[in-house]
Scaffold this motif. Structure first.
Motif, PDB file in Angstrom:
ATOM      1  N   SER A 132      -3.535  30.040  -3.600  1.00  0.00           N
ATOM      2  CA  SER A 132      -4.132  28.723  -3.782  1.00  0.00           C
ATOM      3  C   SER A 132      -3.054  27.658  -3.962  1.00  0.00           C
ATOM      4  O   SER A 132      -1.956  27.948  -4.451  1.00  0.00           O
ATOM      5  N   LEU A 133      -3.399  26.460  -3.562  1.00  0.00           N
ATOM      6  CA  LEU A 133      -2.580  25.280  -3.819  1.00  0.00           C
ATOM      7  C   LEU A 133      -3.514  24.122  -4.103  1.00  0.00           C
ATOM      8  O   LEU A 133      -4.638  24.081  -3.595  1.00  0.00           O
ATOM      9  N   ARG A 134      -3.007  23.162  -4.865  1.00  0.00           N
ATOM     10  CA  ARG A 134      -3.754  21.940  -5.129  1.00  0.00           C
ATOM     11  C   ARG A 134      -2.901  20.766  -4.711  1.00  0.00           C
ATOM     12  O   ARG A 134      -1.838  20.527  -5.290  1.00  0.00           O
ATOM     13  N   LEU A 135      -3.373  20.047  -3.702  1.00  0.00           N
ATOM     14  CA  LEU A 135      -2.681  18.851  -3.248  1.00  0.00           C
ATOM     15  C   LEU A 135      -3.242  17.635  -3.965  1.00  0.00           C
ATOM     16  O   LEU A 135      -4.436  17.559  -4.253  1.00  0.00           O
ATOM     17  N   SER A 136      -2.367  16.687  -4.230  1.00  0.00           N
ATOM     18  CA  SER A 136      -2.782  15.416  -4.822  1.00  0.00           C
ATOM     19  C   SER A 136      -2.236  14.267  -4.002  1.00  0.00           C
ATOM     20  O   SER A 136      -1.189  14.387  -3.367  1.00  0.00           O
ATOM     21  N   CYS A 137      -2.961  13.171  -4.037  1.00  0.00           N
ATOM     22  CA  CYS A 137      -2.529  11.957  -3.344  1.00  0.00           C
ATOM     23  C   CYS A 137      -2.713  10.797  -4.317  1.00  0.00           C
ATOM     24  O   CYS A 137      -3.837  10.529  -4.744  1.00  0.00           O
TER      25      CYS A 137
ATOM     26  N   VAL B 135       0.838  -1.193   0.000  1.00  0.00           N
ATOM     27  CA  VAL B 135       0.000   0.000   0.000  1.00  0.00           C
ATOM     28  C   VAL B 135       0.875   1.246   0.000  1.00  0.00           C
ATOM     29  O   VAL B 135       1.832   1.352   0.774  1.00  0.00           O
ATOM     30  N   GLN B 136       0.545   2.163  -0.883  1.00  0.00           N
ATOM     31  CA  GLN B 136       1.244   3.451  -0.920  1.00  0.00           C
ATOM     32  C   GLN B 136       0.254   4.578  -1.118  1.00  0.00           C
ATOM     33  O   GLN B 136      -0.655   4.487  -1.946  1.00  0.00           O
ATOM     34  N   LEU B 137       0.441   5.635  -0.349  1.00  0.00           N
ATOM     35  CA  LEU B 137      -0.256   6.904  -0.532  1.00  0.00           C
ATOM     36  C   LEU B 137       0.826   7.973  -0.601  1.00  0.00           C
ATOM     37  O   LEU B 137       1.570   8.153   0.367  1.00  0.00           O
ATOM     38  N   VAL B 138       0.905   8.646  -1.733  1.00  0.00           N
ATOM     39  CA  VAL B 138       1.971   9.614  -1.938  1.00  0.00           C
ATOM     40  C   VAL B 138       1.368  10.982  -2.230  1.00  0.00           C
ATOM     41  O   VAL B 138       0.750  11.186  -3.270  1.00  0.00           O
ATOM     42  N   GLU B 139       1.566  11.897  -1.279  1.00  0.00           N
ATOM     43  CA  GLU B 139       1.041  13.255  -1.433  1.00  0.00           C
ATOM     44  C   GLU B 139       2.033  14.124  -2.200  1.00  0.00           C
ATOM     45  O   GLU B 139       3.251  13.908  -2.124  1.00  0.00           O
ATOM     46  N   SER B 140       1.499  15.097  -2.898  1.00  0.00           N
ATOM     47  CA  SER B 140       2.325  16.067  -3.613  1.00  0.00           C
ATOM     48  C   SER B 140       1.566  17.378  -3.722  1.00  0.00           C
ATOM     49  O   SER B 140       0.362  17.425  -3.460  1.00  0.00           O
ATOM     50  N   GLY B 141       2.289  18.430  -4.104  1.00  0.00           N
ATOM     51  CA  GLY B 141       1.647  19.714  -4.349  1.00  0.00           C
ATOM     52  C   GLY B 141       1.808  20.738  -3.252  1.00  0.00           C
ATOM     53  O   GLY B 141       1.350  21.874  -3.394  1.00  0.00           O
ATOM     54  N   GLY B 142       2.426  20.358  -2.146  1.00  0.00           N
ATOM     55  CA  GLY B 142       2.631  21.325  -1.077  1.00  0.00           C
ATOM     56  C   GLY B 142       3.687  22.351  -1.441  1.00  0.00           C
ATOM     57  O   GLY B 142       4.364  22.235  -2.471  1.00  0.00           O
TER      58      GLY B 142
ATOM     59  N   THR C 281      -6.561   8.674  -7.604  1.00  0.00           N
ATOM     60  CA  THR C 281      -6.053   9.896  -6.987  1.00  0.00           C
ATOM     61  C   THR C 281      -7.158  10.627  -6.232  1.00  0.00           C
ATOM     62  O   THR C 281      -8.336  10.528  -6.581  1.00  0.00           O
ATOM     63  N   VAL C 282      -6.750  11.328  -5.201  1.00  0.00           N
ATOM     64  CA  VAL C 282      -7.643  12.222  -4.474  1.00  0.00           C
ATOM     65  C   VAL C 282      -6.934  13.566  -4.381  1.00  0.00           C
ATOM     66  O   VAL C 282      -5.724  13.627  -4.181  1.00  0.00           O
ATOM     67  N   ASN C 283      -7.707  14.619  -4.563  1.00  0.00           N
ATOM     68  CA  ASN C 283      -7.142  15.965  -4.607  1.00  0.00           C
ATOM     69  C   ASN C 283      -7.774  16.859  -3.548  1.00  0.00           C
ATOM     70  O   ASN C 283      -8.901  16.603  -3.083  1.00  0.00           O
ATOM     71  N   LEU C 284      -7.057  17.896  -3.193  1.00  0.00           N
ATOM     72  CA  LEU C 284      -7.577  18.907  -2.289  1.00  0.00           C
ATOM     73  C   LEU C 284      -7.222  20.268  -2.882  1.00  0.00           C
ATOM     74  O   LEU C 284      -6.046  20.665  -2.883  1.00  0.00           O
TER      75      LEU C 284
ATOM     76  N   PHE D 162     -11.910  25.133   0.633  1.00  0.00           N
ATOM     77  CA  PHE D 162     -11.263  23.900   0.177  1.00  0.00           C
ATOM     78  C   PHE D 162     -12.289  23.001  -0.507  1.00  0.00           C
ATOM     79  O   PHE D 162     -13.464  22.976  -0.130  1.00  0.00           O
ATOM     80  N   THR D 163     -11.822  22.251  -1.490  1.00  0.00           N
ATOM     81  CA  THR D 163     -12.672  21.291  -2.189  1.00  0.00           C
ATOM     82  C   THR D 163     -11.918  19.977  -2.358  1.00  0.00           C
ATOM     83  O   THR D 163     -10.811  19.961  -2.914  1.00  0.00           O
ATOM     84  N   ILE D 164     -12.529  18.898  -1.882  1.00  0.00           N
ATOM     85  CA  ILE D 164     -11.946  17.571  -2.059  1.00  0.00           C
ATOM     86  C   ILE D 164     -12.602  16.898  -3.253  1.00  0.00           C
ATOM     87  O   ILE D 164     -13.807  17.052  -3.479  1.00  0.00           O
ATOM     88  N   SER D 165     -11.815  16.167  -4.022  1.00  0.00           N
ATOM     89  CA  SER D 165     -12.345  15.434  -5.165  1.00  0.00           C
ATOM     90  C   SER D 165     -11.509  14.181  -5.367  1.00  0.00           C
ATOM     91  O   SER D 165     -10.411  14.067  -4.826  1.00  0.00           O
TER      92      SER D 165
END
Length: 116
Positions: A17-22, A2-9, A78-81, A68-71
């Motif tokens: 604004s920023l958009r985070l992705s996982c 299992v891996q969850l890798v966040e990016s975008g910080g 992927t999940v985004n913020l 903030f909006t989660i999708s």
């Protein structure tokens, strides 16, 4: 595995604004609810936003509602913020988490700093 890798910080000015992705792998992503948490220095980890497995329902902390909006994209695992109108108090390490079947997985986190 299992891996969850966040990016975008990163560093952003107040009001920006920023958009985070996982990016998720190693489990059946489409069957898990996904949640973004954050932890500021000296504070407990707090829930920011959550989205159900099919994406039909979302929930937000009062402090981020309207900003903030989660999708999620179940085809891309992927999940985004999307974070708008950022404030200095949004500064924290942001983590994505997967929940389902009595299991909870965590990513390693990505730093968001809101400062002028």
């Amino acid at each position: 595995q299992v891996q969850l890798v966040e990016s975008g910080g990163g560093l952003v000015q107040p009001g920006g604004s920023l958009r985070l992705s996982c990016a998720a792998s190693g489990f059946s992503f489409r069957r898990y609810a996904m949640t973004w948490y954050r932890q500021a220095p000296g504070k407990e980890r707090e829930l920011v936003a959550t989205i159900t497995s099919a994406g039909g329902s979302t929930n937000y902390a009062d402090s981020v509602k309207g900003r903030f909006t989660i999708s999620r994209d179940n085809a891309k695992n992927t999940v985004n913020l999307q974070m708008n109108s950022l404030k200095p108090e949004d500064t924290a390490v942001y983590y994505c988490s997967a929940d389902g079947f009595g299991l909870k997985y965590w990513g390693q986190g990505t730093q968001v700093t809101v400062s002028s």
